[in-house]
Design an enzyme around this catalytic site. Sequence first.
Site, mmCIF file in Angstrom:
data_model
loop_
_atom_site.group_PDB
_atom_site.id
_atom_site.type_symbol
_atom_site.label_atom_id
_atom_site.label_comp_id
_atom_site.label_asym_id
_atom_site.label_seq_id
_atom_site.Cartn_x
_atom_site.Cartn_y
_atom_site.Cartn_z
ATOM 1 N N LYS A 113 68.187 22.714 25.137
ATOM 2 C CA LYS A 113 68.392 23.506 23.904
ATOM 3 C C LYS A 113 69.534 24.599 24.233
ATOM 4 C CE LYS A 113 66.114 26.278 20.240
ATOM 5 N NZ LYS A 113 64.889 26.804 19.647
ATOM 6 N N SER A 140 63.385 25.552 14.803
ATOM 7 C CA SER A 140 64.996 25.715 15.182
ATOM 8 C C SER A 140 65.321 24.773 16.211
ATOM 9 C CB SER A 140 65.102 27.263 15.767
ATOM 10 O OG SER A 140 64.412 27.527 16.862
ATOM 11 N N SER A 188 58.982 26.179 16.165
ATOM 12 C CA SER A 188 60.390 25.801 16.021
ATOM 13 C C SER A 188 60.372 24.491 17.001
ATOM 14 C CB SER A 188 61.362 26.587 16.995
ATOM 15 O OG SER A 188 61.961 27.621 16.027
HETATM 16 N N1 GLN Z 1 61.031 29.501 11.657
HETATM 17 C C1 GLN Z 1 60.436 30.544 12.397
HETATM 18 C C2 GLN Z 1 61.332 31.713 12.477
HETATM 19 O O1 GLN Z 1 62.607 31.456 11.931
HETATM 20 C C3 GLN Z 1 59.863 30.134 13.991
HETATM 21 C C4 GLN Z 1 61.284 29.999 14.738
HETATM 22 C C5 GLN Z 1 60.971 29.648 16.205
HETATM 23 O O2 GLN Z 1 59.824 29.397 16.493
HETATM 24 N N2 GLN Z 1 61.876 29.967 16.994
HETATM 25 O O3 GLN Z 1 61.092 32.767 13.056
#
Ligand code: GLN
Length: 500
Positions: free
Chosen positions: A87, A162, A186
């Site tokens: 990532k 994400s 995410s």
């Molecule tokens: N969707 C969540 C956020 O926007 C989780 C994101 C994540 O786990 N990095 O904070």
Amino acid sequence: MFYTISETVEALKSGKTTSVELVKSSIDTFENDKKSEKPLNAFLEIYDDVLELAKTCDEKIAAARADGSIEKLYEAQPLFGLPFANKDNISVRGKKLTCSSKILEGYVAPYNATVINRLVEAGAIPLGRCNQDEFAMGSSTEYSVYGPTRNPINRDYVSGGSSGGSSAAVAANQALFGLGTETGGSVRLPASYCGVYGLKPTYGVLSRWGVVAYGSSLDQVGILGHTPADIATPLSVMCGTDFYDDTSADLPESSSLKNLEAYKDFASLKIAVPKQFEEAKGLDEDVRKVFEDVKAWFTSKGAKIESVDLPILDASIASYYVIALSEAASNLSRFDGIRYGAREDNGKGYDQLYVDTRSNGFGPEVKRRIIIGNYVLSEQFSGTTYKKGMSVRARIQREVAALFENYDLILCPTCPTAAFKLGEKYDDPMAMYLSDLYTVFVNLARIPSISVPAGFTSDANGKMPVGIQFAGKMFSEAKILQLAQAWEEDHAGCGVPVKK
Ligand code: GLN
């Protein structure tokens, strides 16, 4: 391209395939995809030295096969010659890292993250970096400076976020397994949307050294794969304490991850289903149906399922966003135009350089979060919001830990809905935040959870994959992976029952 790690390892050992062939197949799909009308946009870049690394691996494999030490080689380095998707927020020495943000344009990582070092020591090859929501803030991989990653099952839908890039790369067979990061779902969320397995380990089990921080008390590296075993093997080589991360911890029973077996003792398995999740307003009917199927499967195996009342879960989204955004505001203050990446210097002094760099470098969602985070932390409001968020978190941790004294597993959907169409929630941050309804309590409670591909929505809703979560107590990775393996053996292929 082979489907699983174990199949691929066997093919490498016997000479049926080579590491170069695997890498070439990934490069080909990546290049072809770029030309497609609706490109996936999973990988942002394939690293320039992959073929070279694969060639070196092939030479060692051939030599080991010739002198009879091939089994020994794979015992010592179980991922030898296997490329994996990274990532864009995990450091690989000498490679670009941008967190899919303009502000990190031109930044090159000076060292390897510990997780990368450990994978490389196990013989794996970092294949390239994958798209993500900017600084891992989002649930759809639409908040990326490089544009969205599409869902490989249906390219008009989001891949989830994400870690949507890594997840789509695995689902589209561009990589055997992938790394993602989790702050509030995410890895599990894109796993659910793309129909693959995604594990968020116990906080600390994987070192955060070299991983760009979002909400440090919640952040954890996660793994995406086609099968539970494809997650267990990389986990077994990456887990454990790290000198560079004081919050890292050893994973007991990590030896049982090596040859992952399916869970058998269902008769003594007690499962809790939180009432708050079942009764949540936004739960889609198709997702509910898949969830019922999973419950029925557990019951048919002999497990006992009970509904539990955990009212504090209703506050998990609010608590999560207060804590995550506060930590994000603080963590992202380091991107000042002086130390990392892009700089916007109009010759008006440091203060203006700082303002210009950040104003032009961060996207709108990241800015929104920095503003909310700083607001929450301001002297005037921190008592009513930040401290409350923290006390809710403490209660979630306490009550979830207490639940695991009587239950082995918490079962719930990964997301209230399956993947939605591109653009559908882009301008509606609240709707986007609610995608995390079922995932954030896991990060707040610091427990492990795996999203299992469990079925599909109906035709009318595009037949998109649906994931269900198996969450266990802290450090119970082996158990939840074994349970997922039992599911996999009965349902290989996205929740489609295996004909026996
Ligand atoms: N969707 C969540 C956020 O926007 C989780 C994101 C994540 O786990 N990095 O904070």
